[in-house]
Design a protein around this motif. Structure first.
Motif, short mmCIF file in Angstrom:
data_model
loop_
_atom_site.label_atom_id
_atom_site.label_comp_id
_atom_site.label_asym_id
_atom_site.label_seq_id
_atom_site.Cartn_x
_atom_site.Cartn_y
_atom_site.Cartn_z
N VAL A 114 -76.69 47.77 -66.50
CA VAL A 114 -77.66 48.87 -66.47
C VAL A 114 -78.32 48.88 -65.09
O VAL A 114 -78.90 47.88 -64.68
N PRO A 115 -78.20 49.99 -64.36
CA PRO A 115 -78.80 50.02 -63.02
C PRO A 115 -80.33 50.00 -63.10
O PRO A 115 -80.91 50.49 -64.06
N GLU A 116 -80.95 49.42 -62.09
CA GLU A 116 -82.41 49.40 -62.02
C GLU A 116 -82.91 50.67 -61.37
O GLU A 116 -82.19 51.33 -60.61
N LEU A 117 -84.16 51.01 -61.67
CA LEU A 117 -84.79 52.15 -61.02
C LEU A 117 -85.34 51.66 -59.68
O LEU A 117 -86.31 50.92 -59.65
N VAL A 118 -84.67 52.04 -58.60
CA VAL A 118 -85.00 51.47 -57.29
C VAL A 118 -85.52 52.56 -56.37
O VAL A 118 -85.05 53.70 -56.41
N GLU A 119 -86.48 52.18 -55.55
CA GLU A 119 -87.04 53.14 -54.59
C GLU A 119 -86.01 53.40 -53.49
O GLU A 119 -85.47 52.48 -52.89
N SER A 120 -85.74 54.68 -53.24
CA SER A 120 -84.78 54.98 -52.19
C SER A 120 -85.43 55.70 -51.02
O SER A 120 -84.84 55.87 -49.97
N GLY A 121 -86.65 56.13 -51.22
CA GLY A 121 -87.39 56.76 -50.15
C GLY A 121 -88.83 56.73 -50.58
O GLY A 121 -89.14 56.15 -51.62
N ARG A 122 -89.72 57.35 -49.84
CA ARG A 122 -91.13 57.31 -50.22
C ARG A 122 -91.37 57.97 -51.57
O ARG A 122 -91.19 59.17 -51.71
N GLY A 123 -91.74 57.19 -52.55
CA GLY A 123 -92.05 57.74 -53.86
C GLY A 123 -90.84 58.34 -54.56
O GLY A 123 -90.98 59.10 -55.50
N HIS A 124 -89.66 58.03 -54.10
CA HIS A 124 -88.44 58.58 -54.69
C HIS A 124 -87.67 57.43 -55.34
O HIS A 124 -87.22 56.51 -54.67
N LEU A 125 -87.59 57.45 -56.68
CA LEU A 125 -86.94 56.38 -57.42
C LEU A 125 -85.66 56.90 -58.03
O LEU A 125 -85.62 57.99 -58.58
N VAL A 126 -84.60 56.08 -57.93
CA VAL A 126 -83.31 56.49 -58.47
C VAL A 126 -82.69 55.32 -59.23
O VAL A 126 -82.75 54.18 -58.77
N ARG A 127 -82.11 55.64 -60.39
CA ARG A 127 -81.44 54.62 -61.19
C ARG A 127 -79.94 54.84 -61.08
O ARG A 127 -79.36 55.60 -61.86
N CYS A 128 -79.31 54.23 -60.09
CA CYS A 128 -77.88 54.47 -59.86
C CYS A 128 -77.29 53.28 -59.13
O CYS A 128 -77.94 52.67 -58.29
N HIS A 129 -76.02 52.97 -59.47
CA HIS A 129 -75.36 51.84 -58.83
C HIS A 129 -74.86 52.15 -57.43
O HIS A 129 -74.62 51.25 -56.64
N LEU A 130 -74.64 53.42 -57.13
CA LEU A 130 -74.11 53.76 -55.81
C LEU A 130 -75.11 53.33 -54.74
O LEU A 130 -76.31 53.49 -54.93
N PRO A 131 -74.61 52.82 -53.62
CA PRO A 131 -75.53 52.45 -52.54
C PRO A 131 -76.27 53.69 -52.01
O PRO A 131 -75.71 54.80 -52.03
N VAL A 132 -77.50 53.48 -51.58
CA VAL A 132 -78.35 54.60 -51.16
C VAL A 132 -77.65 55.46 -50.11
O VAL A 132 -77.60 56.68 -50.22
N ALA A 133 -77.07 54.81 -49.09
CA ALA A 133 -76.45 55.56 -48.00
C ALA A 133 -75.30 56.40 -48.53
O ALA A 133 -75.12 57.56 -48.12
N GLU A 134 -74.56 55.83 -49.49
CA GLU A 134 -73.42 56.53 -50.07
C GLU A 134 -73.90 57.77 -50.85
O GLU A 134 -73.34 58.86 -50.74
N ARG A 135 -74.99 57.60 -51.61
CA ARG A 135 -75.54 58.74 -52.38
C ARG A 135 -75.98 59.85 -51.45
O ARG A 135 -75.69 61.02 -51.68
N LYS A 136 -76.68 59.46 -50.39
CA LYS A 136 -77.16 60.47 -49.45
C LYS A 136 -75.98 61.20 -48.81
O LYS A 136 -76.02 62.41 -48.60
N ARG A 137 -74.91 60.43 -48.52
CA ARG A 137 -73.74 61.03 -47.88
C ARG A 137 -73.06 62.02 -48.85
O ARG A 137 -72.73 63.14 -48.46
N ILE A 138 -72.88 61.59 -50.13
CA ILE A 138 -72.22 62.47 -51.11
C ILE A 138 -73.02 63.76 -51.26
O ILE A 138 -72.47 64.85 -51.28
N TRP A 139 -74.34 63.63 -51.35
CA TRP A 139 -75.17 64.82 -51.50
C TRP A 139 -75.01 65.74 -50.29
O TRP A 139 -74.75 66.93 -50.44
N GLN A 140 -75.13 65.18 -49.11
CA GLN A 140 -75.08 66.01 -47.91
C GLN A 140 -73.71 66.63 -47.69
O GLN A 140 -73.59 67.80 -47.35
N GLU A 141 -72.66 65.81 -47.91
CA GLU A 141 -71.33 66.27 -47.50
C GLU A 141 -70.57 66.97 -48.61
O GLU A 141 -69.75 67.84 -48.34
#
Lengths: 357, 346
Positions: free
Chosen positions: B309-336
């Motif tokens: 079960v993924p933890e709810l982890v802070e990925s930016g200021r006040g932005h919490l995400v519960r996902c196993h994907l690495p933060v950089a990877e998530r940001k890349r998938i969203w952007q690209e």
């Protein structure tokens, strides 16, 4: 500011397009009775004289608020309800007043998808019985037996054919709606009337069903009339859109021109009321929003002249005396008709706020 | 210890229902804070636990049927461990609820005025006449025409929009500091919805109350909420400011919600991008990440999606995400990948 009417008469189809369904002056009045002898004292004018055509292969969207008569229209064109007046022509034949028996052959060609997937499926019948019912009722012979035909249909709508013997309660809302769609498709209809087909479903499931309806249209060459209150869903799915208000069509146009250039004040207000999923534009949305005051008047005693005039910021004297015809207005494309004496022009200031983009 | 700045502080809230088929974990470890004058939007599909949460905050779960644990601190007072009678005194007075369907939330047998008067007199020791005057005031304030006459009408004599206004008047009768609106506009037409949302916004500013709005409609959230909490399978899967959630969402489920929704402010896309599959059953929540059976990016987690079960982890200021994907990877998938598809056609 008056605008001359560019073309007289009701906007009809361009000759290149062939109408599958044509409706003229359609009316449905529900009587209100009183006393022992059921004397009629008034009537709810649910649908009060509407004209439209549905061309082969297209999707016509019918939008409006609750009580505007859009669902009654759907029930009239599928003849689940007897019209009070007007004519319904389906595929060249007049079906306005056919009886149950005479209607039966036409039922193969027009089917309905209902809003609530929980009440539109018989809980005591298996999926096989539900989807197979049209074959039995219509006495249609299937090449490899009904079971095979039903399983093919289930596959077509994205369900597991092995679920043939399950009951509706074993399925989720989205799956039930697919069962309803499979039943609708059983007899290969030409016209499908979908009354709020996705409004009872979760957001992520709505998109699945919308995509399914689009795929089926392409694959089977279906014609749709989609009745919905959600303007964004209607825009997504329709080729042409008709806007209804108090039993009348107030504006009809192809999707692009209706949404980019709404002419009827009601259409303008309706569109500006849709919340935009963009928090940065919150302020400007609120400023640009045309807030209608009050409620829809009673269809028992609708306002004289233009029915929208009681809530319209542009209403003048003529609006109370003369009902505006549904015609093409100056500068509009030939299939964009508006029933308004003072249609909204581009860049116009609306009720102190600038018109929503 | 409650943080002094948070008016409502929900800590590790769990609401479980034992049933014959197993334990239904409707809410499973929820944390959030809300200040006075701010609005939190809770978004989720049916069965995600959003309504159960709101009933939990009001202390409306029957202890015999529901197992509630964790803390709900309202201005420092814990509602979970408090005496039911004490919570009853707070309900209506300090916190109130606007329900989805005013026709079933109001009693058909009593006049609208009677119901508002009753709610007001429970918490205030005033005469009927004073309470009725207050009710007329409130009805006028929420925009009901001729409130002195309509106060004696029955709910069925009101239209849908007016009933919802009357519900809001009732909820506001004791100036609550926390207002919870559970799908307040779902049963209404868009033009009426716009009126009600406007009204709620104005009243919130006037009363400076904390507002929780629960909905499945992202458009409504964008109109009202300062912060957004996305729920899935009883857990918060993403939390952030409204701008973050709409412009830089990082959870694949949030992407799916945004892709499922046709929008009027953009051009017509040919295809919607739905989320495959159906929402999970809360009895058999999928192992690991509850979203993994529907997630297109699950293979990229190297099997962790199904087991952990993924933890709810802070990925930016006040932005919490519960996902196993690495933060950089998530940001890349969203952007690209995701964002260009969503914006295609605009």
């Amino acid at each position: 500011m008056t605008e001359s009417i560019a073309r007289e008469g009701v906007a009809t189809q361009t000759p290149s397009k062939e109408a599958l369904l044509s409706v003229q002056g359609l009316q449905k009045h529900f009587p209100i009775t009183k006393g022992l002898f059921k004397r009629q004292v008034a009537a709810v004018k649910a649908v009060d004289g509407i004209d439209f055509d549905v061309y082969k292969g297209e999707t016509l969207g019918l939008v409006g608020e609750s009580g505007c008569g859009k669902s009654t229209t759907g029930r009239l064109i599928t003849r689940l309800s007897e019209p009070t007046g007007g004519r319904i022509t389906f595929d060249g034949s007049d079906i306005s007043h056919l009886g149950t028996g005479a209607m039966r052959p036409y039922r193969r060609d027009m089917q309905m998808i209902f809003q609530d997937p929980f009440s539109s499926l018989n809980p005591r019948h298996t999926v096989g019985a539900i989807v197979g019912a049209p074959f039995h009722i219509q006495g249609v012979k299937t090449e490899h037996g009904v079971k095979r035909a039903v399983q093919d249909l289930l596959k077509l709508v994205g369900l597991n054919p092995e679920h043939y013997n399950r009951y509706p309660h074993e399925f989720s809302g989205g799956q039930r709606q697919r069962i309803g769609i499979a039943r609708t498709l059983a007899l290969k209809p030409k016209l499908i009337v979908a009354d709020e087909p996705v409004s009872a479903l979760d957001v992520s499931i709505q998109a699945q069903v919308v995509n399914l309806l689009e795929d089926l249209q392409e694959e089977l060459g279906l014609t749709y009339v989609v009745i919905a209150h959600d303007l964004s869903v209607v825009r997504h799915i329709s080729d042409r859109v008709a806007v209804m208000y108090l039993g009348k069509i107030v504006e009809v146009a192809d999707r692009e021109s209706l949404y980019s250039n709404p002419r009827h004040p009601y259409t303008v207000a309706l569109m500006s009321a849709v919340p935009v999923p963009n928090p940065r534009r919150r302020e400007s949305n609120q400023r640009e929003r045309v807030l209608l005051t009050g409620d829809v008047p009673s269809p028992i005693d609708p306002p004289s002249g233009c029915r929208f005039r009681t809530r319209c910021w542009k209403a003048q004297e003529i609006c109370a005396t003369t009902e505006p015809p549904l015609v093409v207005r100056e500068g509009d494309s030939p299939d964009h008709a508006t029933a308004c004496h003072f249609p909204v022009a581009d860049n116009e200031e609306v009720a102190g706020r600038s018109k929503a983009a | 210890m409650p943080a002094p700045d948070a008016f409502l502080d929900v800590r590790d809230l769990r609401i479980h229902f034992p049933t014959d088929d197993g334990l239904v974990k409707s809410v499973d470890g929820l944390n959030f804070k809300l200040q006075r004058g701010k609005t939190l939007g809770i978004v989720g599909e049916s069965g995600s636990g959003k309504s159960v949460t709101s009933l939990g905050i009001l202390g409306l779960h029957n202890k015999r049927n529901a197992r509630v644990s964790g803390e709900i601190l309202l201005d420092g007072t814990d509602i979970v461990s408090a005496d039911p009678e004490a919570v009853r005194k707070m309900r209506g007075r300090r916190m109130a609820m606007i329900f989805q369907d005013p026709l079933s939330a109001m009693h058909p047998y009593y006049t609208v005025g009677h119901q508002i008067v009753e709610a007001y007199r429970v918490h205030n020791n005033v005469s009927k006449a004073v309470a009725k005057k207050h009710a007329i005031d409130l009805l006028g304030r929420v925009g009901i025409p001729q409130p002195d006459r309509r106060v004696d009408d029955y709910p069925h004599q009101f239209s849908g929009g007016m009933r919802q206004r009357a519900m809001i008047a009732m909820a506001l009768s004791c100036d609550p500091e926390l207002l919870i609106a559970d799908e307040p506009t779902t049963a209404l037409d868009v033009t009426v919805q716009a009126q009600i949302l406007d009204l709620m916004r104005d009243l919130q500013q006037e009363f400076n109350s904390a507002l929780i709005i629960i909905t499945h409609d992202l458009g409504v959230v964008a109109e009202l909420a300062d912060d957004v909490l996305v729920m899935y399978g009883g857990k918060c899967i993403e939390y952030g400011s409204a701008v973050t959630i709409f412009e830089e969402p990082e959870h694949p489920y949030t992407w799916g919600l945004l892709g499922s929704m046709p929008r009027l402010d953009r051009g017509v896309t040919n295809r919607l991008m739905p989320i495959k599959g159906t929402p999970p059953s809360l009895i058999n929540v999928p192992s690991g990440c509850a979203f993994h059976p529907r997630c297109a990016y699950e293979p990229q987690t190297g099997g962790r999606g199904t087991t952990e079960v993924p933890e709810l982890v802070e990925s930016g200021r006040g932005h919490l995400v519960r996902c196993h994907l690495p933060v950089a990877e998530r940001k890349r998938i969203w952007q690209e990948q995701v964002r260009p598809k969503l914006e295609a056609g605009s």
